[in-house]
Design a protein around this motif. Structure first.
Motif, mmCIF file in Angstrom:
data_model
loop_
_atom_site.group_PDB
_atom_site.id
_atom_site.type_symbol
_atom_site.label_atom_id
_atom_site.label_comp_id
_atom_site.label_asym_id
_atom_site.label_seq_id
_atom_site.Cartn_x
_atom_site.Cartn_y
_atom_site.Cartn_z
ATOM 1 N N THR A 25 17.974 29.908 2.747
ATOM 2 C CA THR A 25 16.640 29.349 2.467
ATOM 3 C C THR A 25 16.682 28.425 1.244
ATOM 4 O O THR A 25 16.039 27.373 1.223
ATOM 5 N N LEU A 26 17.461 28.820 0.236
ATOM 6 C CA LEU A 26 17.471 28.042 -1.012
ATOM 7 C C LEU A 26 18.397 26.829 -0.941
ATOM 8 O O LEU A 26 18.425 26.022 -1.848
ATOM 9 N N ARG A 27 19.162 26.691 0.135
ATOM 10 C CA ARG A 27 20.033 25.520 0.274
ATOM 11 C C ARG A 27 19.641 24.704 1.504
ATOM 12 O O ARG A 27 18.979 23.694 1.390
ATOM 13 N N GLU A 58 22.920 31.978 -0.249
ATOM 14 C CA GLU A 58 23.435 30.647 -0.595
ATOM 15 C C GLU A 58 22.377 30.007 -1.490
ATOM 16 O O GLU A 58 21.305 29.594 -1.034
ATOM 17 N N ALA A 59 22.690 29.975 -2.788
ATOM 18 C CA ALA A 59 21.661 29.648 -3.770
ATOM 19 C C ALA A 59 21.460 28.155 -3.947
ATOM 20 O O ALA A 59 20.467 27.733 -4.549
ATOM 21 N N GLY A 60 22.361 27.323 -3.457
ATOM 22 C CA GLY A 60 22.163 25.882 -3.580
ATOM 23 C C GLY A 60 23.456 25.124 -3.435
ATOM 24 O O GLY A 60 24.487 25.669 -3.022
ATOM 25 N N PHE A 61 23.362 23.844 -3.800
ATOM 26 C CA PHE A 61 24.469 22.908 -3.642
ATOM 27 C C PHE A 61 24.730 22.336 -5.040
ATOM 28 O O PHE A 61 24.168 21.296 -5.407
ATOM 29 N N PRO A 62 25.504 23.025 -5.847
ATOM 30 C CA PRO A 62 25.544 22.734 -7.281
ATOM 31 C C PRO A 62 25.898 21.300 -7.658
ATOM 32 O O PRO A 62 25.453 20.812 -8.687
ATOM 33 N N ILE A 63 26.678 20.589 -6.855
ATOM 34 C CA ILE A 63 27.047 19.215 -7.223
ATOM 35 C C ILE A 63 25.872 18.247 -7.041
ATOM 36 O O ILE A 63 25.864 17.155 -7.616
ATOM 37 N N ALA A 64 24.873 18.649 -6.254
ATOM 38 C CA ALA A 64 23.803 17.707 -5.888
ATOM 39 C C ALA A 64 23.049 17.174 -7.102
ATOM 40 O O ALA A 64 22.676 16.005 -7.143
ATOM 41 N N SER A 65 22.798 18.033 -8.086
ATOM 42 C CA SER A 65 22.092 17.580 -9.287
ATOM 43 C C SER A 65 22.244 18.656 -10.356
ATOM 44 O O SER A 65 22.601 19.795 -10.056
ATOM 45 N N GLN A 66 21.918 18.274 -11.590
ATOM 46 C CA GLN A 66 21.976 19.266 -12.664
ATOM 47 C C GLN A 66 20.975 20.392 -12.389
ATOM 48 O O GLN A 66 21.241 21.564 -12.661
ATOM 49 N N GLY A 67 19.816 20.031 -11.828
ATOM 50 C CA GLY A 67 18.792 21.033 -11.506
ATOM 51 C C GLY A 67 19.328 22.050 -10.510
ATOM 52 O O GLY A 67 19.116 23.254 -10.655
ATOM 53 N N ASP A 68 20.048 21.578 -9.488
ATOM 54 C CA ASP A 68 20.624 22.488 -8.493
ATOM 55 C C ASP A 68 21.662 23.398 -9.150
ATOM 56 O O ASP A 68 21.706 24.602 -8.894
ATOM 57 N N PHE A 69 22.499 22.788 -9.992
ATOM 58 C CA PHE A 69 23.537 23.569 -10.664
ATOM 59 C C PHE A 69 22.889 24.680 -11.507
ATOM 60 O O PHE A 69 23.273 25.854 -11.415
ATOM 61 N N ASP A 70 21.894 24.298 -12.316
ATOM 62 C CA ASP A 70 21.249 25.284 -13.201
ATOM 63 C C ASP A 70 20.602 26.403 -12.399
ATOM 64 O O ASP A 70 20.670 27.567 -12.786
ATOM 65 N N SER A 88 22.319 48.422 1.224
ATOM 66 C CA SER A 88 23.783 48.378 1.186
ATOM 67 C C SER A 88 24.320 48.980 -0.110
ATOM 68 O O SER A 88 25.504 49.291 -0.203
ATOM 69 N N GLY A 89 23.453 49.120 -1.142
ATOM 70 C CA GLY A 89 23.889 49.643 -2.425
ATOM 71 C C GLY A 89 24.698 48.626 -3.233
ATOM 72 O O GLY A 89 25.055 48.856 -4.377
ATOM 73 N N GLN A 90 25.001 47.493 -2.650
ATOM 74 C CA GLN A 90 25.815 46.453 -3.294
ATOM 75 C C GLN A 90 24.912 45.298 -3.708
ATOM 76 O O GLN A 90 23.960 44.982 -2.999
ATOM 77 N N PRO A 91 25.242 44.594 -4.793
ATOM 78 C CA PRO A 91 24.443 43.405 -5.105
ATOM 79 C C PRO A 91 24.724 42.283 -4.107
ATOM 80 O O PRO A 91 25.735 42.331 -3.387
ATOM 81 N N MET A 92 23.857 41.294 -4.064
ATOM 82 C CA MET A 92 24.074 40.162 -3.142
ATOM 83 C C MET A 92 25.292 39.375 -3.604
ATOM 84 O O MET A 92 25.571 39.267 -4.792
ATOM 85 N N VAL A 93 25.984 38.789 -2.643
ATOM 86 C CA VAL A 93 27.016 37.802 -2.954
ATOM 87 C C VAL A 93 26.249 36.489 -3.188
ATOM 88 O O VAL A 93 25.387 36.135 -2.391
ATOM 89 N N ILE A 94 26.544 35.805 -4.281
ATOM 90 C CA ILE A 94 25.880 34.515 -4.528
ATOM 91 C C ILE A 94 26.869 33.408 -4.151
ATOM 92 O O ILE A 94 27.981 33.356 -4.677
ATOM 93 N N ALA A 95 26.431 32.558 -3.221
ATOM 94 C CA ALA A 95 27.310 31.497 -2.731
ATOM 95 C C ALA A 95 26.797 30.124 -3.171
ATOM 96 O O ALA A 95 25.594 29.909 -3.302
ATOM 97 N N GLY A 96 27.742 29.225 -3.391
ATOM 98 C CA GLY A 96 27.392 27.833 -3.708
ATOM 99 C C GLY A 96 28.111 26.932 -2.712
ATOM 100 O O GLY A 96 29.273 27.177 -2.371
ATOM 101 N N LEU A 97 27.412 25.895 -2.232
ATOM 102 C CA LEU A 97 27.996 24.989 -1.240
ATOM 103 C C LEU A 97 28.785 23.877 -1.938
ATOM 104 O O LEU A 97 28.410 23.416 -3.021
ATOM 105 N N ALA A 98 29.866 23.459 -1.291
ATOM 106 C CA ALA A 98 30.695 22.376 -1.840
ATOM 107 C C ALA A 98 31.297 21.590 -0.688
ATOM 108 O O ALA A 98 31.751 22.184 0.291
ATOM 109 N N ARG A 99 31.323 20.248 -0.798
ATOM 110 C CA ARG A 99 32.116 19.493 0.169
ATOM 111 C C ARG A 99 33.584 19.821 -0.107
ATOM 112 O O ARG A 99 33.905 20.412 -1.150
ATOM 113 N N ALA A 100 34.453 19.397 0.836
ATOM 114 C CA ALA A 100 35.857 19.812 0.716
ATOM 115 C C ALA A 100 36.617 18.909 -0.258
ATOM 116 O O ALA A 100 37.523 18.174 0.138
ATOM 117 N N ASN A 101 36.213 18.930 -1.526
ATOM 118 C CA ASN A 101 36.976 18.202 -2.555
ATOM 119 C C ASN A 101 36.921 19.003 -3.857
ATOM 120 O O ASN A 101 36.018 19.827 -4.054
#
Ligand code: KIV
Ligand code: ZN
Length: 554
Positions: A25-27, A58-70, A88-101
């Motif tokens: 939802t956030l990306r 998936e919390a966002g696309f960090p390279i897209a902008s400083q706002g996304d990164f923050d 699940s008793g486990q915290p969420m995995v936090i993922a960030g999207l990246a192009r393949a570079n």
């Protein structure tokens, strides 16, 4: 007939596999036109996703902008460690999207690394049409880039997801090659996107089966599905993927996302819950949090949920036809395959009115799932409730939801609406006077004429605030029936002369920014004024954020 003898939900199946929920939802969701969220809103939604039981956010696309990164970094730091109330008793995995570079991957890693469980999600297109026209590379170069990217990502973190973009239109044998290399280089999740929503359930299910059966070392990775809804088949395709071995579903709340959107979380989760014999898997989702999460996402993104939307639409559990109502009174299961309580719609028909006190109001909010409001939020909501109860005999749950959305799910208040006064009719020019409190704490007043009362109010606000924007959408809905109903207004505005802000990973083009705002009141002009101030506050906060940003180019 004894109600308990009627089995609506299929009997459960023992020892079911877990299919993990990867929420984007956030990306991908935030890539919907006009769904722009600020950092605080993203944090609030991420906390709610954690309560809902989402496995990977998936919390966002960090390279897209400083706002996304923050935003991604703060979610990793502040929401990443939370475990409270999670099945699940486990915290969420936090993922960030990246192009393949390397640059994208390093940026994504830096944003997510503070989370106790973090993931880099990297992608590269594999369909001939994308390779030839978008990437201008051949298949060999594509494989080399995937190997280099995944190998590099693996030096930073263990949990690596790789997606061959436009897999739905890629050659399955080429996919087998690419995915085999991705596993070899260290990918732990292989996500198969139907990026343009082109496939049918039979095709997509068949593709997943083929890839799992033919990719070398397929058992070393989790197989995932990510479907878009261009043909309205995203839910069906995702479930077909699960029936053919996928154990991760990529979804968004209310199905928001690029174009026609992504697979909606609530639809696939409730299909699995309601038909355990058919799907034979389970999720870690606390389904009673679905309604609340859906409403929060809708309020913050300004993406209004259509009334007939499955699971979360206003009519999803409403029975209008006489025959249906008669059947429901005799046995709920005649026309209902899920109980509304299962998705967090309250069963209580407790009537709230002007004699209900603060304690009763708090109890009702807790029953509705709002058990974590700050004292100050509760006070503001109670004040609005009392005001409403003076005008309306019966205050329903829907009214309370509208109050919460209007009071709590609002951007930081830069300009505050004090009051408005309008005069209109079919014999006079509509006139409005407006009083606002500005960011400096001073009260400002002005008046304007307009083509109608709402236009006059907006003109008067513009004279005070002085920011150039165009209104691109205006929607008004009655929350309940009756002439005394609360009206909920959602609007979208676009700044004029806006600078490009971030870019869209699919098109590599700048996003054009749209800001939404929402307001609620029994007076439609007041609701419209609140919505306008809400959208302006969002736009002004983003402009402040942007002017203090280091610009990132990719
Ligand atoms: O739809 C898509 O292909 C995507 C990828 C980045 C996974 O969103
Ligand atoms: Zn997508």
């Amino acid at each position: 007939m004894d109600e308990s003898s009627v089995t609506q939900k299929e009997d459960d199946v023992a020892d079911k596999d877990v299919v993990v929920i990867f929420d984007t939802t956030l990306r991908d969701g935030e890539q919907s036109p006009g769904a722009t969220l600020n950092v605080e809103e993203k944090l609030e939604i991420a906390r709610q996703l954690s309560r809902l039981g989402v496995d990977i956010c998936e919390a966002g696309f960090p390279i897209a902008s400083q706002g996304d990164f923050d935003a991604v970094r703060r979610i990793a730091e502040e929401v990443g460690p939370l475990t409270e109330g999670r099945k699940s008793g486990q915290p969420m995995v936090i993922a960030g999207l990246a192009r393949a570079n390397e640059t994208d991957i390093k940026r994504a890693y830096d944003a997510v690394k503070a989370a106790p469980r973090h993931r880099i999600h990297t992608f590269l297109a594999t369909s001939d049409i994308h390779l030839q026209f978008k990437l201008k590379m051949d298949r060999e170069e594509c494989i080399d880039q995937v190997i280099t990217a995944v190998t590099y990502a693996k030096t930073l973190c263990d949990d690596i997801e790789f997606s061959p973009e436009d897999a739905g239109r890629s050659d399955p044998d080429f996919l087998v090659q690419v995915l085999g290399e991705a596993i070899k280089a260290g990918a732990t999740t292989l996500n198969i996107p139907d990026t343009v929503g082109y496939t049918t359930p039979e095709e997509f299910g068949g593709l997943i089966k083929y890839l799992i059966e033919n990719t070398p070392n397929a058992d070393k990775a989790v197989w995932s599905v990510h479907c878009h809804n261009d043909l309205g088949l995203a839910t069906a395709n995702t479930l077909a993927g699960v029936q053919n071995g996928a154990r991760q579903m990529e979804v968004t709340l209310n199905g928001i996302g690029e174009r026609a959107g992504n697979t909606s979380l609530e639809e696939v989760v409730m299909a699995i819950e309601t038909r355990p014999q058919t799907y034979k898997v389970q999720t870690n989702i606390d389904t009673t949090q679905i309604t609340r999460t859906s409403r929060m996402v809708s309020a913050y993104t300004g993406m209004v949920v259509q009334p007939n939307k499955a699971i979360v639409g206003a009519n999803a559990f409403a029975h209008e036809a006489g025959i249906h109502q008669d059947g429901m009174l005799k046995n709920q299961q005649t026309y209902e395959i899920m109980r509304p309580e299962t998705v967090g719609l309250s069963a209580s028909k407790l009537v709230m009115g002007k004699h209900s006190g603060r304690h009763a109001f708090r109890v009702r909010l807790e029953e509705m799932g709002y058990d974590d409001l700050e004292e100050q939020e509760l006070n503001a909501a109670f004040k609005r409730f009392k005001h409403l109860a003076d005008k309306k005999k019966v205050v329903t749950d829907a009214d309370i939801e509208a109050i919460i959305a209007d009071e709590i799910y609002q951007p930081q208040e830069i300009w505050k609406l004090n009051h408005i006064q309008v005069s209109c009719g079919d014999h006079s020019m509509p006139t409005a006077s407006v009083s606002l409190t500005g960011p400096d704490g001073k009260v400002y007043q002005d008046a304007a004429l307009g083509t109608g009362p709402v236009d006059a109010v907006y003109e008067a606000v513009n004279r005070i605030v002085g920011v150039n924007n165009r209104l691109t959408e205006f929607m008004i809905n009655a929350v309940t029936e009756g002439l005394d109903a609360i009206a909920e207004t959602t609007i979208r505005i676009q700044p004029i002369n806006d600078e490009a802000y971030g870019f869209n990973p699919q098109t590599n083009m700048p996003f054009s920014r749209t800001y939404s705002g929402h307001g609620a009141s029994t007076d439609i002009v007041v609701a419209s004024a609140r919505a306008y101030i809400s959208a302006l506050n969002k736009m002004l906060a983003a402009q402040d954020e942007q002017s203090s940003e280091v610009s990132v180019t990719a």
